[in-house]
Design an enzyme around this catalytic site. Sequence first.
Site, PDB file in Angstrom:
ATOM      1  N   TYR A  60      14.306 -28.247 -25.483  1.00  0.00           N
ATOM      2  CA  TYR A  60      14.532 -29.391 -24.595  1.00  0.00           C
ATOM      3  C   TYR A  60      13.329 -29.587 -23.674  1.00  0.00           C
ATOM      4  CZ  TYR A  60      19.488 -29.452 -25.800  1.00  0.00           C
ATOM      5  OH  TYR A  60      20.678 -29.550 -26.452  1.00  0.00           O
ATOM      6  N   ASP A  66      26.614 -29.571 -34.601  1.00  0.00           N
ATOM      7  CA  ASP A  66      25.840 -30.183 -33.522  1.00  0.00           C
ATOM      8  C   ASP A  66      26.338 -31.588 -33.197  1.00  0.00           C
ATOM      9  OD1 ASP A  66      23.981 -31.101 -31.759  1.00  0.00           O
ATOM     10  OD2 ASP A  66      22.242 -30.448 -32.913  1.00  0.00           O
ATOM     11  N   SER A  68      23.916 -34.102 -31.509  1.00  0.00           N
ATOM     12  CA  SER A  68      23.046 -34.834 -32.439  1.00  0.00           C
ATOM     13  C   SER A  68      23.809 -35.928 -33.167  1.00  0.00           C
ATOM     14  CB  SER A  68      22.439 -33.885 -33.482  1.00  0.00           C
ATOM     15  OG  SER A  68      21.433 -33.112 -32.890  1.00  0.00           O
ATOM     16  N   GLN A 125      23.846 -26.081 -37.082  1.00  0.00           N
ATOM     17  CA  GLN A 125      23.512 -27.505 -37.226  1.00  0.00           C
ATOM     18  C   GLN A 125      24.707 -28.373 -37.604  1.00  0.00           C
ATOM     19  OE1 GLN A 125      20.101 -28.069 -39.759  1.00  0.00           O
ATOM     20  NE2 GLN A 125      18.714 -27.997 -38.012  1.00  0.00           N
ATOM     21  N   ARG A 185      21.596 -24.857 -30.303  1.00  0.00           N
ATOM     22  CA  ARG A 185      21.042 -25.704 -31.365  1.00  0.00           C
ATOM     23  C   ARG A 185      20.152 -24.871 -32.288  1.00  0.00           C
ATOM     24  NH1 ARG A 185      19.968 -31.423 -28.418  1.00  0.00           N
ATOM     25  NH2 ARG A 185      21.160 -32.506 -29.998  1.00  0.00           N
TER      26      ARG A 185
END
Length: 359
Positions: A221, A124, A127, A121, A116
């Site tokens: 995370y 991703d 997400s 992006q 990530r």
Amino acid sequence: MRLGVVRESVAGERRVALVPETLARLPEGVDVVVERGAGEQAAFADRAYEEAGAELGDPWPADVIVKVAAPTAEEAARLHDGQVVIGFLQPLTDAEGIERLTQAGVVGLALESIPRISRAQAMDALSSQATVGGYKAALIAADRLPRFLPMLITAAGTIPPAKVLVLGAGVAGLQAIATTRRLGAVVSAFDVRAAAAEQVESLGATFLDLGVRGEETEGGYARELTPEQQAAQQAELQLRIPQFDAVITTAAVPGRPAPKLVTAEAVRGMRPGSVIVDLAAETGGNCELTEPGRETEHNGVTIVGLTNLPSTLPTHASQLLSRNVAALLGLIVSDGALHLDWDDEVVAGACVTRREVTA
Ligand code: NAD
């Protein structure tokens, strides 16, 4: 290079990994073959794929296979050595599935393993799908509540707004906050990551200070709480939860069972008519009473443990996923051929199975 788009076979999976619109965004020199009915349940007709330039047929012999769920045993039996498979391959939780891919000799690129970092992006998929899940969780909470979410001033009197608590303020949690706020609820939220407080407040919600701070991994995370921290969090939540009409839980630690935040005792303290929507049901649930895949009632409190919420909004979930997949293909295809650059941290990070090269 041929790219195969598979019709998902797992029950309840309505998404498709590539939608017709995305065909125009694929790298030059890619021929797409789509299995009949692949997009049907997401409202993408076979004809739309043909109009976008794809061929309908058997996707399995293709050089690259794109799909949503990890291949089942039957599907894995159709794979061949050297093929690339892209999908949610569950590298941390499905050891058997990964072993099957290894045995088949395929290069498995797991969407959930894409690092990530800013450059990745657009790829991703965690997400994009968490955004869909968080939105849907908010709608389910609104739907199951026997009351309004917004404040209403009517001739028959004033209705106060509903109070919603969101536990876990990652991608899904932030979307659940934004959506319940738009529907007029008064929203509070909690996350163990310190950075989450500012994001919660920027959406107009209140950050609930439970006095518990967790640690973060390098990837941003949360780390699993210690048993003592977890007990402190449960006790603190038990005191606060009765104030809320709905609790949406989204807390997760990658590769681990969902942390238990809401105890059976805390559920007993909630008012009849309250609702818990447990987005972590798939990994065991954030609530002790959650039954994955089911909706249950305990002393008048509804607990929704439905799994795979992104699949319940299949058109947009697929559209976003499809753009993620196209961005990844942009990285591994050039001049109409596969170029897997193992020095690229995104490609290397996504790769969860790889054919053993013998000298
Ligand atoms: P996730 O689905 O793994 O977890 C959801 C949330 O649960 C996280 O915010 C986590 O902190 C929280 N959580 C874990 N244990 C908890 C507990 N005991 N109590 C309360 N909350 C708990 O996470 P995610 O939504 O996929 O994203 C997590 C992080 O990754 C965030 O920092 C996010 O900003 C970051 N991220 C970065 C990028 C990028 O840079 N490209 C993209 C997406 C997400």
